[in-house]
Structure formats: C-alpha cells, structure tokens
Write an enzyme that holds these catalytic residues in place. Sequence first.
Site, mmCIF file in Angstrom:
data_model
loop_
_atom_site.group_PDB
_atom_site.id
_atom_site.type_symbol
_atom_site.label_atom_id
_atom_site.label_comp_id
_atom_site.label_asym_id
_atom_site.label_seq_id
_atom_site.Cartn_x
_atom_site.Cartn_y
_atom_site.Cartn_z
ATOM 1 C CG ASP A 40 -61.210 69.049 12.981
ATOM 2 O OD1 ASP A 40 -60.189 68.661 12.361
ATOM 3 O OD2 ASP A 40 -61.512 68.620 14.101
ATOM 4 C CB ILE A 41 -56.701 71.703 10.884
ATOM 5 C CG1 ILE A 41 -56.201 70.810 12.016
ATOM 6 C CG2 ILE A 41 -56.770 73.157 11.314
ATOM 7 C CD1 ILE A 41 -54.755 71.056 12.400
ATOM 8 C CG ASN A 98 -64.552 61.792 20.941
ATOM 9 O OD1 ASN A 98 -65.423 60.940 20.827
ATOM 10 N ND2 ASN A 98 -63.980 62.368 19.904
ATOM 11 C CB VAL A 107 -57.516 68.571 22.243
ATOM 12 C CG1 VAL A 107 -57.125 69.907 22.865
ATOM 13 C CG2 VAL A 107 -56.878 68.414 20.868
ATOM 14 C CG HIS A 111 -62.934 69.102 21.520
ATOM 15 N ND1 HIS A 111 -62.108 68.656 22.525
ATOM 16 C CD2 HIS A 111 -62.839 68.198 20.532
ATOM 17 C CE1 HIS A 111 -61.531 67.527 22.158
ATOM 18 N NE2 HIS A 111 -61.970 67.209 20.943
ATOM 19 C CG HIS A 113 -65.677 66.522 17.127
ATOM 20 N ND1 HIS A 113 -64.575 66.670 16.311
ATOM 21 C CD2 HIS A 113 -65.218 66.057 18.316
ATOM 22 C CE1 HIS A 113 -63.502 66.305 16.972
ATOM 23 N NE2 HIS A 113 -63.854 65.942 18.195
#
Length: 130
Positions: A40-41, A98, A107, A111, A113
């Site tokens: 993750d950025i 989420n 987004v 995804h 996390h």
Amino acid sequence: MEPVDAKGPYDDENVFAKILRGEIPSTEVYSDEHAYAFVDINPQAPTHVLVIPRGRYRSWVDFTESAEDAEIAGFIRAVGKVAKSLDVEDPGYRLLVNSGRHAHQMVPHLHVHLFAGRPLGPMLSGGAVG
C-alpha cells in the site's frame, strides 16, 4: 477522494484496474492467475499489503456472486500465501475488506488489506469486539 458505493457497474479506470494493466507502478508482493498483491502506498501499519482479484469485482458480494468457484478459492488461497510469504502469522496480522460508503471503501475494486508489524488494537474504535 470520497468513499464509493459497493454496487453499480465496474469502473475500468479505477486505480487497481490500472495497476493490474501495468499503467500505474506498484511494488509487487505476490502474483498468480487469480490475485495480485502489492504494498500500500499509504501504509497504516509497518506491513500493509493489498491483495486484489484479477477479475472485475467491486465488492465481496459482487465477487462471491459473480466469480467462478475456482477463482474464489484461488483468491482466498492467495491471501493466505501472501500472509505466509510475509511471515506474519506469529505474532499476528489482520485482514480487512471495506465494502461501500459506510465502510469507507475508497477504490471500487475488491481488495483485502493485510496489516501487520505492530499491535493493531481493537477491531472497531470505541471498544473491543470478540
């Protein structure tokens, strides 16, 4: 950036779709036919990796209703392989998905996390949940 709805048509211009197409660079952690994992950025823990399915799915419900069984199994196995490759099983890690605006999904591509590297506290602010 505002949270997104979990329902609706898939947006091929979302950031994760662009990462999958190689249009946006990412730091790869894992890749196979069903999933792609990357750092993750904007990390929220010392280890913060995102695992995304290669298919066009907005949410967990979309994924589980629309994906083939092999894709679902492959994606879930990929999440486990990522955790194992990061050697985070002990002392522990957290997985988070989420879905929708109330969950603060940013987004519109499913995804997972993966957080690790420090004590993560209670699951929800305001109190511990079993």
